[in-house]
Design a protein around this motif. Structure first.
Motif, mmCIF file in Angstrom:
data_model
loop_
_atom_site.group_PDB
_atom_site.id
_atom_site.type_symbol
_atom_site.label_atom_id
_atom_site.label_comp_id
_atom_site.label_asym_id
_atom_site.label_seq_id
_atom_site.Cartn_x
_atom_site.Cartn_y
_atom_site.Cartn_z
ATOM 1 N N ALA A 163 1.433 7.296 -10.536
ATOM 2 C CA ALA A 163 1.014 6.577 -11.752
ATOM 3 C C ALA A 163 1.974 5.420 -12.058
ATOM 4 C CB ALA A 163 0.950 7.538 -12.938
ATOM 5 N N ASP A 164 3.266 5.613 -11.810
ATOM 6 C CA ASP A 164 4.261 4.594 -12.171
ATOM 7 C C ASP A 164 4.496 3.564 -11.065
ATOM 8 O OD1 ASP A 164 4.631 5.918 -14.541
ATOM 9 O OD2 ASP A 164 6.813 6.069 -14.372
ATOM 10 N N LEU A 165 4.513 4.005 -9.806
ATOM 11 C CA LEU A 165 5.065 3.137 -8.740
ATOM 12 C C LEU A 165 4.072 2.787 -7.641
ATOM 13 C CD1 LEU A 165 8.637 4.704 -8.404
ATOM 14 C CD2 LEU A 165 7.954 2.668 -9.683
ATOM 15 N N GLN A 166 2.828 3.231 -7.767
ATOM 16 C CA GLN A 166 1.817 2.909 -6.775
ATOM 17 C C GLN A 166 1.693 1.383 -6.662
ATOM 18 O OE1 GLN A 166 -1.955 1.430 -6.441
ATOM 19 N NE2 GLN A 166 -2.103 2.723 -8.240
ATOM 20 N N GLY A 167 1.701 0.868 -5.419
ATOM 21 C CA GLY A 167 1.637 -0.582 -5.209
ATOM 22 C C GLY A 167 3.007 -1.237 -5.187
ATOM 23 N N LYS A 168 4.046 -0.455 -5.544
ATOM 24 C CA LYS A 168 5.410 -1.021 -5.570
ATOM 25 C C LYS A 168 6.312 -0.431 -4.496
ATOM 26 C CE LYS A 168 5.338 -1.783 -10.462
ATOM 27 N NZ LYS A 168 5.530 -2.576 -11.367
ATOM 28 N N ILE A 169 5.946 0.737 -3.955
ATOM 29 C CA ILE A 169 6.799 1.376 -2.926
ATOM 30 C C ILE A 169 5.914 1.807 -1.758
ATOM 31 C CG2 ILE A 169 8.511 2.176 -4.604
ATOM 32 C CD1 ILE A 169 7.270 4.980 -4.439
ATOM 33 N N PRO A 170 6.469 1.894 -0.536
ATOM 34 C CA PRO A 170 5.614 2.201 0.616
ATOM 35 C C PRO A 170 5.165 3.652 0.708
ATOM 36 C CG PRO A 170 7.874 1.806 1.331
ATOM 37 C CD PRO A 170 7.821 1.473 -0.130
ATOM 38 N N GLU A 211 18.868 -2.417 -3.514
ATOM 39 C CA GLU A 211 18.329 -3.399 -4.473
ATOM 40 C C GLU A 211 16.827 -3.212 -4.686
ATOM 41 O OE1 GLU A 211 19.796 -7.075 -2.923
ATOM 42 O OE2 GLU A 211 21.681 -6.902 -4.050
ATOM 43 N N LYS A 212 16.139 -2.724 -3.646
ATOM 44 C CA LYS A 212 14.686 -2.500 -3.778
ATOM 45 C C LYS A 212 14.376 -1.404 -4.802
ATOM 46 C CE LYS A 212 13.639 -3.955 0.930
ATOM 47 N NZ LYS A 212 13.278 -3.509 2.280
ATOM 48 N N ILE A 213 15.300 -0.453 -4.956
ATOM 49 C CA ILE A 213 15.096 0.600 -5.964
ATOM 50 C C ILE A 213 15.057 -0.032 -7.353
ATOM 51 C CG2 ILE A 213 16.126 2.603 -7.099
ATOM 52 C CD1 ILE A 213 17.429 3.409 -4.495
ATOM 53 N N PHE A 214 16.035 -0.883 -7.624
ATOM 54 C CA PHE A 214 16.116 -1.518 -8.946
ATOM 55 C C PHE A 214 14.874 -2.362 -9.220
ATOM 56 C CE2 PHE A 214 20.490 -0.382 -8.186
ATOM 57 C CZ PHE A 214 20.993 -0.095 -9.438
ATOM 58 N N GLN A 215 14.401 -3.067 -8.155
ATOM 59 C CA GLN A 215 13.201 -3.900 -8.326
ATOM 60 C C GLN A 215 11.982 -3.048 -8.644
ATOM 61 O OE1 GLN A 215 13.022 -6.016 -4.633
ATOM 62 N NE2 GLN A 215 14.807 -7.247 -5.186
ATOM 63 N N ALA A 216 11.773 -1.990 -7.854
ATOM 64 C CA ALA A 216 10.558 -1.171 -8.021
ATOM 65 C C ALA A 216 10.524 -0.516 -9.393
ATOM 66 C CB ALA A 216 10.496 -0.113 -6.920
ATOM 67 N N LYS A 217 11.666 -0.047 -9.864
ATOM 68 C CA LYS A 217 11.716 0.679 -11.137
ATOM 69 C C LYS A 217 11.828 -0.232 -12.345
ATOM 70 C CE LYS A 217 14.261 3.995 -12.172
ATOM 71 N NZ LYS A 217 14.323 5.384 -12.587
ATOM 72 N N GLY A 218 12.272 -1.486 -12.106
ATOM 73 C CA GLY A 218 12.617 -2.340 -13.242
ATOM 74 C C GLY A 218 13.850 -1.784 -13.928
ATOM 75 N N LYS A 265 0.864 -1.179 0.000
ATOM 76 C CA LYS A 265 0.000 0.000 0.000
ATOM 77 C C LYS A 265 0.904 1.234 0.000
ATOM 78 C CE LYS A 265 -4.128 1.668 2.383
ATOM 79 N NZ LYS A 265 -3.681 3.053 2.385
ATOM 80 N N THR A 266 0.706 2.103 -0.970
ATOM 81 C CA THR A 266 1.563 3.282 -1.081
ATOM 82 C C THR A 266 0.926 4.471 -0.368
ATOM 83 O OG1 THR A 266 2.315 2.491 -3.235
ATOM 84 C CG2 THR A 266 2.739 4.803 -2.725
ATOM 85 N N MET A 267 1.663 5.049 0.593
ATOM 86 C CA MET A 267 1.158 6.232 1.306
ATOM 87 C C MET A 267 1.604 7.492 0.577
ATOM 88 S SD MET A 267 1.925 5.711 5.341
ATOM 89 C CE MET A 267 3.599 5.119 5.146
ATOM 90 N N MET A 268 0.700 8.480 0.479
ATOM 91 C CA MET A 268 1.094 9.788 -0.032
ATOM 92 C C MET A 268 1.329 10.667 1.194
ATOM 93 S SD MET A 268 1.614 11.173 -3.003
ATOM 94 C CE MET A 268 0.643 11.100 -4.497
ATOM 95 N N LEU A 269 2.578 11.052 1.439
ATOM 96 C CA LEU A 269 2.909 11.826 2.640
ATOM 97 C C LEU A 269 3.029 13.308 2.309
ATOM 98 C CD1 LEU A 269 5.760 9.534 4.094
ATOM 99 C CD2 LEU A 269 3.336 9.560 4.743
#
Ligand code: AMP
Ligand code: MG
Length: 341
Positions: free
Chosen positions: A157-164, A47-54, A4-8
């Motif tokens: 739009a790009d990363l929702q659901g992939k980063i906290p 490594e999580k950056i590379f995963q989230a962005k592909g 779940k991505t929070m908008m802070l």
């Protein structure tokens, strides 16, 4: 697994810092574009950056610091000319490539023995880095290959659901990524034009800059790994059109597409939209204003997708000052499909 991505908001920066201290990734605003940050000293977090962005593993990340004191642990040497550049342009959109220390994990530098570093000029970015207590490795917070995000909603739009979390700081300032300068060779080499212009670098008489390299974007062994990837691409087929009589040429070329029912757009200065009555216009701002265009550029490329354009013609701009960085991004968006009239 989806998260779940929070908008802070800016007031919740401590929550973002806590996530980062916990080894998570967080998107945050800088004066260039939004970055996707993680503790630069923690391999697993990075490594999580590379995963989230592909993002391809061989494309290194820029490390963002809060003060120059942090550099002591990160690099083994700072040439005197690089210090002159730091004095003049930091905090700001200039990344300096320097010899890295062992503190920087290989994943950050993609196996290179150098690291790109800068201090961003954005109050929220600085507050965040200061609160975490460590430098942040952060590429642009878009899916790999998509235009860089200049608004929190682009990141969403790009990363929702992939980063906290996304720290929302409104629209970014420059709208284009930092200038990347390799300071491990003499003369220094411009690897990517950006917010600090070539003219500004060349105005410093003590600094010599080699500019022969950055244009070689499709080189098989690029000096900067990021050069070989197609960036900034909207879904439409993009043509960059240069020269005097662009309306006639674009009008002629668009006929074939319009005839078969394709959606055709044109990106041009506000005043010139009227020259293209049959096309969807993506207005670049008042004629010749490169800084306004820079702030809008990635948003316009994303608008092209939202409007479902099949084909997009872009009128090129002069390659002076910020125009050099803008044209570098436009050539990539067009995948080097350039038409001269
Ligand atoms: P991004 O973070 O998406 O703006 O991409 C960072 C850019 O900086 C890429 O084009 C990288 O290739 C370049 N870069 C980062 N670190 C280095 C380095 N150590 N040497 C050369 N280029 C680098
Ligand atoms: Mg990027």
């Amino acid at each position: 697994m989806a998260v779940k991505t929070m908008m802070l908001t800016a007031e919740e920066v401590e929550k973002a810092a806590a996530l980062l201290r916990n080894g998570e990734v967080v998107a945050f605003p800088t004066e260039t574009v939004y970055g996707l940050g993680a503790n630069a000293l923690d391999r697993e977090a990075v490594e999580k950056i590379f995963q989230a962005k592909g993002r391809p593993q061989d494309n290194p990340l820029i490390v963002h610091c809060f003060t120059r004191a942090q550099l002591t642990d990160l690099v083994t040497e700072i040439p005197p000319e690089a210090k002159i550049l730091m004095d003049k342009f930091w905090p700001g959109p200039l990344t300096l490539v320097l010899p890295k220390s062992a503190a920087i994990p290989q994943v950050v530098s993609a196996g290179l023995d150098t690291v790109g570093i800068r201090i961003p000029d954005h109050p929220l970015a600085l507050e965040l880095i200061q609160k975490t207590g460590f430098p942040l490795a952060a590429p642009s917070a878009n899916l790999s290959g998509r235009p860089s995000p200049t608004r929190a909603e682009h990141v969403w739009a790009d990363l929702q659901g992939k980063i906290p979390a996304i720290l929302d700081g409104g629209e970014t300032g420059w709208g284009l990524e930092s200038t990347v300068l390799d300071c491990t060779v003499k003369p220094f080499r411009l690897l990517r034009p950006g917010g600090v212009t070539l003219e500004e670098l060349q105005a410093l008489t003590s600094i010599q800059v080699d500019t022969t390299i950055y244009g070689a974007s499709l080189d098989a062994t690029p000096a900067s790994p990021g050069m070989k990837y197609q960036h900034y691409a909207p879904q439409a087929e993009v043509f960059l059109v240069l020269g005097q009589n662009t309306p006639a040429k674009i009008g002629e070329l668009s006929e074939d597409y319009l005839e078969v029912g394709k959606r055709v757009g044109v990106m041009t200065w506000d005043e010139r939209c009227q020259l293209y009555p049959r096309l969807t216009c993506l207005p670049m701002g008042p004629s010749g204003d490169l800084s306004i265009l820079a702030t809008k550029l990635y948003h316009l490329l994303r608008e092209s997708d939202r409007l479902g354009l099949d084909v997009l013609f872009i009128e090129g701009v002069s390659e002076e000052h910020l125009g050099l960085a803008i044209m570098n991004r436009l050539r990539k968006a067009a995948n080097e499909q350039v038409i001269h009239t």
